[in-house]
Write a protein that holds these residues in place. Sequence first.
Motif, PDB file in Angstrom:
ATOM      1  N   GLN A  77       0.653  -0.726   0.129  1.00 37.41           N
ATOM      2  CA  GLN A  77      -0.162  -0.263  -0.031  1.00 37.41           C
ATOM      3  C   GLN A  77       1.046   0.935  -0.053  1.00 37.41           C
ATOM      4  O   GLN A  77       1.647   1.800   1.030  1.00 37.41           O
ATOM      5  CB  GLN A  77      -1.188   0.214   0.869  1.00 37.41           C
ATOM      6  N   ALA A 107      -1.674   4.559  -3.121  1.00 35.52           N
ATOM      7  CA  ALA A 107      -2.595   2.879  -4.168  1.00 35.52           C
ATOM      8  C   ALA A 107      -2.199   1.467  -3.321  1.00 35.52           C
ATOM      9  O   ALA A 107      -1.325   1.344  -2.625  1.00 35.52           O
ATOM     10  CB  ALA A 107      -2.422   3.434  -5.740  1.00 35.52           C
ATOM     11  N   ASP A 108      -2.706   0.748  -3.771  1.00 35.84           N
ATOM     12  CA  ASP A 108      -2.701  -0.600  -3.272  1.00 35.84           C
ATOM     13  C   ASP A 108      -2.303  -1.415  -4.170  1.00 35.84           C
ATOM     14  O   ASP A 108      -3.054  -1.670  -5.456  1.00 35.84           O
ATOM     15  CB  ASP A 108      -4.489  -1.205  -2.747  1.00 35.84           C
ATOM     16  N   SER A 109      -0.608  -1.671  -3.874  1.00 34.28           N
ATOM     17  CA  SER A 109      -0.140  -1.724  -5.234  1.00 34.28           C
ATOM     18  C   SER A 109       0.052  -3.542  -5.808  1.00 34.28           C
ATOM     19  O   SER A 109       0.038  -4.009  -4.458  1.00 34.28           O
ATOM     20  CB  SER A 109       1.111  -1.310  -5.530  1.00 34.28           C
ATOM     21  N   ASN A 136       3.361  -3.424 -12.566  1.00 35.28           N
ATOM     22  CA  ASN A 136       2.746  -3.173 -11.076  1.00 35.28           C
ATOM     23  C   ASN A 136       0.760  -2.758 -12.079  1.00 35.28           C
ATOM     24  O   ASN A 136       0.670  -1.736 -13.064  1.00 35.28           O
ATOM     25  CB  ASN A 136       3.218  -2.422 -10.797  1.00 35.28           C
ATOM     26  N   ASN A 138      -1.971  -1.234  -9.609  1.00 36.32           N
ATOM     27  CA  ASN A 138      -2.830  -0.353  -8.884  1.00 36.32           C
ATOM     28  C   ASN A 138      -4.258  -0.853  -8.502  1.00 36.32           C
ATOM     29  O   ASN A 138      -4.702   0.097  -9.503  1.00 36.32           O
ATOM     30  CB  ASN A 138      -2.938   1.402  -8.252  1.00 36.32           C
ATOM     31  N   LEU A 141      -6.194   3.161  -6.702  1.00 38.84           N
ATOM     32  CA  LEU A 141      -5.372   4.530  -6.774  1.00 38.84           C
ATOM     33  C   LEU A 141      -6.260   5.607  -6.523  1.00 38.84           C
ATOM     34  O   LEU A 141      -6.839   5.799  -7.295  1.00 38.84           O
ATOM     35  CB  LEU A 141      -5.245   4.980  -8.698  1.00 38.84           C
ATOM     36  N   LEU A 237       5.651   4.878 -10.422  1.00 36.97           N
ATOM     37  CA  LEU A 237       6.099   4.380  -8.661  1.00 36.97           C
ATOM     38  C   LEU A 237       7.745   3.966  -8.558  1.00 36.97           C
ATOM     39  O   LEU A 237       8.087   3.206  -9.423  1.00 36.97           O
ATOM     40  CB  LEU A 237       5.652   3.570  -8.525  1.00 36.97           C
TER      41      LEU A 237
END
Length: 250
Positions: A77, A107-109, A136, A138, A141, A237
């Motif tokens: 995260q 974001a949750d990545s 990756n 997300n 977002l 990121l």
Amino acid sequence: MREKTRSVRIGFLAALILVVGAVSSVGAQSFGGGISVFVPWDMFEGQTGSISFETSLETSLGLGDYLSFPVGFAYNQVYGLSPDGTLSATSADPDAALSTGGPWFYADSLLTYLLAKFHIPAGPVYFDVYGGGALNYNFSLRPLEGQIAKDLAEAGAFGANPGAVAITDMTVESGLGAGWIVGAGTGVQIDQIRVGLDVSYRHIYHDLQISGEYLTAGGQPQSFDAGDTVGDLRVILRGLSIGIGGSFSM
């Protein structure tokens, strides 16, 4: 640039499929996981952001004692994703890089990667150097609307003298990102078990589209599209991951 990014994604997916197929047919050399502290690069530049924790799982196909190909997944995260782009001809300073005062998203990545790792044993101690490609996604977002409004206003997205700007409605679209990872590690191996410390840097680009409505002081809501002011808009990121992990060799 976006066509190049798509080509990188397609190439990485093809390589990932080939390696996973090889691991499935030949047998994995090792399996392991770990936990890391992730530091967004924005914090090194004196901007806002927050350290987060990341968990990962990894399997690796070894070719001899010195070379292996790890394939893994990591969940994080992240607070500290910054935009990148160039101001368009309609802005006050065309062709200049977009200037920002801080990150635009958290974001949750979910990251997946394919690496080439060089292993250097020295008795029970070992050293690793590695690098490779990463994708990756997300799956959430979350925009920091105040920072986005401030930076887009300075870029001229809301006119030359917009006054106080508030974004009243925003739509954000960003798909799968592609980039690279490099790192190094050291640890101890006892029989089939390894425990070590790793430090890596990642740099992942995602295409980005932002549109919606904004409100100026005393004005009526007006529509905007960030792509009209910022060309090749992307979200990045990037940061350092410092982690402890373990693996078991088959």
